[in-house]
Scaffold this motif. Structure first.
Motif, PDB file in Angstrom:
ATOM      1  N   VAL A 188      -3.029  -0.263  -2.244  1.00 23.11           N
ATOM      2  CA  VAL A 188      -1.530   0.205  -1.853  1.00 23.11           C
ATOM      3  C   VAL A 188      -0.697  -1.089  -1.557  1.00 23.11           C
ATOM      4  CG1 VAL A 188      -2.243   0.699   0.464  1.00 23.11           C
ATOM      5  CG2 VAL A 188      -0.211   2.027  -0.394  1.00 23.11           C
ATOM      6  N   PHE A 189      -1.379  -2.176  -0.762  1.00 22.58           N
ATOM      7  CA  PHE A 189      -0.637  -2.968  -0.397  1.00 22.58           C
ATOM      8  C   PHE A 189      -0.482  -4.110  -1.256  1.00 22.58           C
ATOM      9  CE2 PHE A 189      -2.392  -1.320   3.639  1.00 22.58           C
ATOM     10  CZ  PHE A 189      -0.915  -0.863   4.240  1.00 22.58           C
ATOM     11  N   ASP A 190      -0.974  -4.146  -2.430  1.00 19.31           N
ATOM     12  CA  ASP A 190      -0.812  -5.292  -3.524  1.00 19.31           C
ATOM     13  C   ASP A 190       0.581  -5.413  -3.784  1.00 19.31           C
ATOM     14  OD1 ASP A 190      -3.669  -5.229  -3.321  1.00 19.31           O
ATOM     15  OD2 ASP A 190      -3.720  -4.468  -5.576  1.00 19.31           O
ATOM     16  N   VAL A 191       1.610  -4.452  -3.840  1.00 23.89           N
ATOM     17  CA  VAL A 191       2.921  -4.682  -4.221  1.00 23.89           C
ATOM     18  C   VAL A 191       3.466  -5.899  -3.403  1.00 23.89           C
ATOM     19  CG1 VAL A 191       3.604  -2.892  -2.620  1.00 23.89           C
ATOM     20  CG2 VAL A 191       5.006  -3.444  -4.721  1.00 23.89           C
ATOM     21  N   LEU A 192       2.902  -6.012  -2.043  1.00 21.26           N
ATOM     22  CA  LEU A 192       3.692  -7.116  -1.507  1.00 21.26           C
ATOM     23  C   LEU A 192       3.642  -8.315  -2.036  1.00 21.26           C
ATOM     24  CD1 LEU A 192       2.247  -6.456   1.934  1.00 21.26           C
ATOM     25  CD2 LEU A 192       4.548  -6.094   1.499  1.00 21.26           C
ATOM     26  N   THR A 334      11.725  -0.118   9.564  1.00 19.21           N
ATOM     27  CA  THR A 334      12.435  -0.706   8.803  1.00 19.21           C
ATOM     28  C   THR A 334      11.676  -0.717   7.230  1.00 19.21           C
ATOM     29  OG1 THR A 334      13.474  -2.352  10.344  1.00 19.21           O
ATOM     30  CG2 THR A 334      13.445  -2.982   8.031  1.00 19.21           C
ATOM     31  N   ALA A 335      10.536  -1.049   7.230  1.00 17.37           N
ATOM     32  CA  ALA A 335       9.881  -0.968   5.875  1.00 17.37           C
ATOM     33  C   ALA A 335       9.721   0.449   5.570  1.00 17.37           C
ATOM     34  CB  ALA A 335       8.459  -1.619   6.117  1.00 17.37           C
ATOM     35  N   GLU A 343       7.191   2.166  -2.835  1.00 27.29           N
ATOM     36  CA  GLU A 343       5.807   2.236  -2.984  1.00 27.29           C
ATOM     37  C   GLU A 343       4.934   2.260  -1.487  1.00 27.29           C
ATOM     38  OE1 GLU A 343       7.327  -0.186  -4.283  1.00 27.29           O
ATOM     39  OE2 GLU A 343       6.772  -0.737  -6.353  1.00 27.29           O
ATOM     40  N   LEU A 344       5.772   1.781  -0.508  1.00 30.51           N
ATOM     41  CA  LEU A 344       5.086   1.233   0.708  1.00 30.51           C
ATOM     42  C   LEU A 344       5.743   2.129   1.938  1.00 30.51           C
ATOM     43  CD1 LEU A 344       4.539  -2.396   0.686  1.00 30.51           C
ATOM     44  CD2 LEU A 344       2.994  -0.668   0.595  1.00 30.51           C
ATOM     45  N   LEU A 349       5.465   4.714   7.353  1.00 25.30           N
ATOM     46  CA  LEU A 349       5.819   5.629   8.301  1.00 25.30           C
ATOM     47  C   LEU A 349       4.582   5.967   8.949  1.00 25.30           C
ATOM     48  CD1 LEU A 349       7.858   7.651   9.311  1.00 25.30           C
ATOM     49  CD2 LEU A 349       7.284   9.138   7.172  1.00 25.30           C
ATOM     50  N   ARG A 350       3.674   6.052   8.203  1.00 22.39           N
ATOM     51  CA  ARG A 350       2.286   6.679   8.860  1.00 22.39           C
ATOM     52  C   ARG A 350       1.870   5.341   9.988  1.00 22.39           C
ATOM     53  NH1 ARG A 350      -1.385   7.312   3.951  1.00 22.39           N
ATOM     54  NH2 ARG A 350      -2.909   7.407   5.423  1.00 22.39           N
TER      55      ARG A 350
END
Length: 376
Positions: A188-192, A334-335, A343-344, A349-350
């Motif tokens: 899920v964090f690969d988008v960074l 902010t994110a 996508e993130l 939020l969680r």
């Protein structure tokens, strides 16, 4: 965020001044105590017999090899362009630079921590104007800066190290999510790591990188940016987004009054639009959102790592910081806006809810100047 040096060996000061004297060709004497700074450097003011004043900065740790290469190269490249310190001389062994002395004065952090909202607004806009000046003039010096970094460094140096930091944030966030008992889908964090390829406007320049509220000097002729140890070449949206995060790499990370921040950002955009007209358009709105959210993820990972790993909190009465869980919560909120990285958004939020619960995190207070009271 840096540690303040509490003591400096007299032998180190004497040796540094002796080397600087050889470089400028005149005996030098130290004026006052060494400047407060980081554990990486020693900074002293000196005078020669003719009354000329200089500032000598020595890089005293292994990290100093790259810091020297970046700072000396940036100052040399910018000579005659923007309002930056003048590089008078330099040494590779020991690593140090001799700069023209810009004198004493306050900085943006002083204004933010004071009790005068008008002064804070004016100084914040002055900071934005100085950054714009660096960008518009710095865009001309890429080849000079790059050649300088390569020639001054004994090891390969990435001109822009942010892509590497974004890649490192991918596994860091996977670990942090697990530590907070927040389930994160695989990858899920690969988008960074894709952020550098998502900017729409081709607008890059020299950046001082660590442009915190105390890394500048307020003068009658305008604010001057200081400290180019981390100088790099990158999209200018990264620097403008400092006003929206705000201050993602800095100790003085208090919240900004929204209208003051937008005023400063507007001044910056108008100034850089002379060179990059697209910075006034919708594509650059996207780039600002992208840099803002990416900063939130980057700085959030750095700060939350300290909490998760139970690192001792840094306390410095001259550099009052917000309680660390609060900026982490602000980063994640902010994110969670997800305008550029949708996508993130749900993940942010969680994570924000977990940080709020685990560390009793709350809102970051306004900088004292905007809350109409001096810092207590």
């Amino acid at each position: 965020m840096s540690e303040t040096r509490t003591a400096v060996g007299q032998n180190l000061v004497s040796e540094t001044v002796s080397v600087a004297a050889d470089l400028v060709g005149a005996p030098l004497r130290v004026v006052g105590a060494p400047f407060p700074g980081s554990r990486r450097t020693l900074v002293v003011r000196v005078l020669d017999g003719a009354g000329r004043s200089f500032v000598v900065k020595r890089y005293v740790t292994d990290e100093g090899r790259e810091a020297y290469a970046r700072e000396a190269s940036a100052l040399a490249a910018m000579t005659g362009f923007a309002q930056t310190p003048t590089l008078v001389a330099e040494s590779t062994d020991p690593r140090l630079v001799v700069m023209g002395d810009l004198g004493d004065g306050g900085h943006l952090a002083d204004a933010l921590l004071g009790d005068d909202a008008d002064r804070a607004v004016t100084t914040l806009s002055g900071w934005a104007s100085a950054v714009a000046g660096l960008h518009t003039e710095g865009r001309r010096v890429r080849d000079t800066f790059e050649a300088g970094v390569r020639s001054r460094s004994s090891e390969p140096v990435e001109l822009d190290y942010l892509p590497g930091q974004l890649a490192e944030a991918v596994p860091a966030w996977a670990r942090l999510a697990a530590a907070l008992d927040v389930t994160a889908p695989a990858g899920v964090f690969d988008v960074l790591a894709t952020v550098p390829d998502r900017f729409r406007v081709d607008a890059s320049s020299l950046s001082a990188a660590d442009m915190c509220p105390d890394n500048n000097l307020v003068r009658d002729a305008g604010l001057v940016l200081l400290d180019f140890e981390f100088a790099l070449w990158r999209p200018i949206a990264w620097d403008a987004a400092y006003l929206r995060v705000p201050w993602p790499t800095c100790w003085c990370a208090w919240s900004l009054e929204a209208a003051a921040a937008e005023l400063a950002l507007g001044r910056w955009r108008e100034a850089v639009a002379v060179e990059w007209p697209a910075t006034l358009g919708a594509d650059f709105d996207h780039d600002l959102d992208l840099a803002t959210e990416a900063w939130a993820w980057l700085a959030g990972s750095w700060c939350l790592t300290g909490l998760v790993d139970e690192e001792p909190a840094r306390v410095n009465p001259v550099k009052p910081m917000p309680r660390m869980p609060d900026p982490v919560l602000r980063f994640l909120r902010t994110a969670a806006a997800g305008r550029a990285l949708p996508e993130l958004a749900e993940m942010a939020l969680r994570l924000s809810r977990a940080v709020e619960t685990t560390y009793a995190a709350g809102d970051v207070p306004l900088a004292p100047a905007f809350s109409r009271g001096a810092f207590r």
